[in-house]
Design a protein around this motif. Sequence first.
Motif, short mmCIF file in Angstrom:
data_model
loop_
_atom_site.label_atom_id
_atom_site.label_comp_id
_atom_site.label_asym_id
_atom_site.label_seq_id
_atom_site.Cartn_x
_atom_site.Cartn_y
_atom_site.Cartn_z
N ASP A 1 0.82 -1.22 0.00
CA ASP A 1 0.00 0.00 0.00
C ASP A 1 0.85 1.27 0.00
O ASP A 1 0.32 2.38 0.07
CB ASP A 1 -0.96 -0.01 1.19
CG ASP A 1 -0.26 -0.20 2.50
OD1 ASP A 1 0.99 -0.19 2.52
OD2 ASP A 1 -0.95 -0.39 3.53
N LYS A 2 2.18 1.12 -0.09
CA LYS A 2 3.10 2.25 -0.25
C LYS A 2 3.89 2.02 -1.52
O LYS A 2 4.74 1.12 -1.58
CB LYS A 2 4.02 2.37 0.96
CG LYS A 2 3.28 2.69 2.26
CD LYS A 2 4.24 2.79 3.43
CE LYS A 2 3.47 3.11 4.72
NZ LYS A 2 4.39 3.19 5.89
N VAL B 1 0.92 9.98 -8.52
CA VAL B 1 0.69 10.55 -7.19
C VAL B 1 -0.79 10.82 -6.95
O VAL B 1 -1.26 10.83 -5.80
CB VAL B 1 1.50 11.86 -7.02
CG1 VAL B 1 2.99 11.57 -6.90
CG2 VAL B 1 1.21 12.83 -8.15
N ALA C 1 -3.08 8.15 -5.03
CA ALA C 1 -3.12 7.99 -3.58
C ALA C 1 -4.54 8.26 -3.07
O ALA C 1 -5.28 9.07 -3.62
CB ALA C 1 -2.12 8.95 -2.93
N ASP D 1 -8.15 6.60 -0.56
CA ASP D 1 -8.86 5.53 0.14
C ASP D 1 -9.51 4.59 -0.88
O ASP D 1 -10.27 5.04 -1.75
CB ASP D 1 -9.93 6.13 1.05
CG ASP D 1 -10.66 5.09 1.86
OD1 ASP D 1 -10.04 4.44 2.71
OD2 ASP D 1 -11.88 4.92 1.63
N GLN E 1 -5.92 2.32 2.80
CA GLN E 1 -5.33 3.56 2.31
C GLN E 1 -4.11 3.23 1.46
O GLN E 1 -3.26 2.40 1.83
CB GLN E 1 -4.91 4.46 3.49
CG GLN E 1 -4.47 5.84 3.10
CD GLN E 1 -5.62 6.73 2.68
OE1 GLN E 1 -6.76 6.51 3.09
NE2 GLN E 1 -5.34 7.73 1.85
N ASN F 1 -0.72 4.92 -0.43
CA ASN F 1 0.16 6.08 -0.49
C ASN F 1 1.10 5.95 -1.69
O ASN F 1 1.73 4.91 -1.87
CB ASN F 1 0.99 6.22 0.79
CG ASN F 1 0.10 6.42 2.02
OD1 ASN F 1 -0.76 7.31 2.01
ND2 ASN F 1 0.30 5.60 3.05
N THR G 1 4.39 7.72 -3.50
CA THR G 1 5.47 8.68 -3.31
C THR G 1 6.03 9.09 -4.66
O THR G 1 6.28 8.24 -5.53
CB THR G 1 6.59 8.04 -2.47
OG1 THR G 1 6.04 7.57 -1.24
CG2 THR G 1 7.68 9.07 -2.19
#
Length: 360
Positions: free
Chosen positions: A254-255, A304, A307, A309, A326, A328, A330
């Motif tokens: 999730d990142k 980006v 990102a 929900d 969630q 995210n 970067t």
Amino acid sequence: MHIGLSPAKVILRRKQLVSDLPQFSKANMLKANFFLWIFLLYLTINNVKLRHNLEDVGDFKEGSNIILTCSVDILTAPGQSPNISYSIYKGQKEVLLKHVTTEAQKCQYVIQSARPSHSGYYRCEVTARIRREESNSIFITVTGNLQTPVLTIQPMEVVQGNSTELRCTSEEIPPLRFIFYGYKNGPNPQRLHDTTSNNKSATHRLKVTADTEKNYSCTVEVSATRSISKHSEIVQLTVHNPFSGPIFEIEPSDKIVEGGNLTIKCRVTSLLPHVKPQLIIMKDTTPIRTGSASCVVFSKTANVTDAGDYGCMVKWNSVSQTIRRQVNVTGAYSQVSVRAPVAWILATALFLSVSTICSN
């Protein structure tokens, strides 16, 4: 007027008058007809009363026979015997107990082996020709206990999202109030629904959800006396889940770094052959991928703006479950800006080490 003459003699006399007066005017004939009909239709209803056989005793005991008598005084023209219609009701005309037409000026209705639910108000209505009158209301009390009703559930096994029917049946005498109860936590019943019926049973339609109670009972109440029965036996409802809990997967995690591959999977297992759930992958509240297979996949190159929900929703009929996570993302520039200071620190450290060696 020919007072004291029978209707047949009045008609005969009228014919004689007409034959004796060939020039009898039309107006006089209409007048004669009018008074004739007034004479024939003359009727008055007096003193409509309803009584029972133990007026001086008080309450009836359970199992007694109750005799209700509806009586009336009717005044008519001589020689007239009109038909009289009697209607005997329980309550305010909720339940018709008897309807009969006769020439007699009284009518009886017998309640055999009276139950406590026979308690309540009774009244009768009398109709003769175009006239109608009602009696006074009388209240009857029958002592004893109400019989315990029977609760049935059909079907007893049901899938979440479908409906089932609760039916409470009693041998007591309508009108009755049927009260349905559910047992949510522990042995204490909670009032679920109540209805008044002029029949010996009543139903309640139940929509089955994840929070639906599993145990039910019912009682009956006689509104006139506020007496209430014992609870029926508890009947248990079996509820089946239509599908397993959803599984939500985000790959590689999730990142994610911008430019990498973002893959989202929403999975479910149907627990019944006829259940075909719908799967929905959402970003915030907007669906981005739907399907009716056991797995739905959404994949794209991460940006980006991706990102936010995300949700995995499974729906079938009115049943739905949702898992949210969630994500995210970067930006790539952030990775460069993070690595540069690290390289500068390493170079500085190496330079200082060399300087130290040279000085020695």
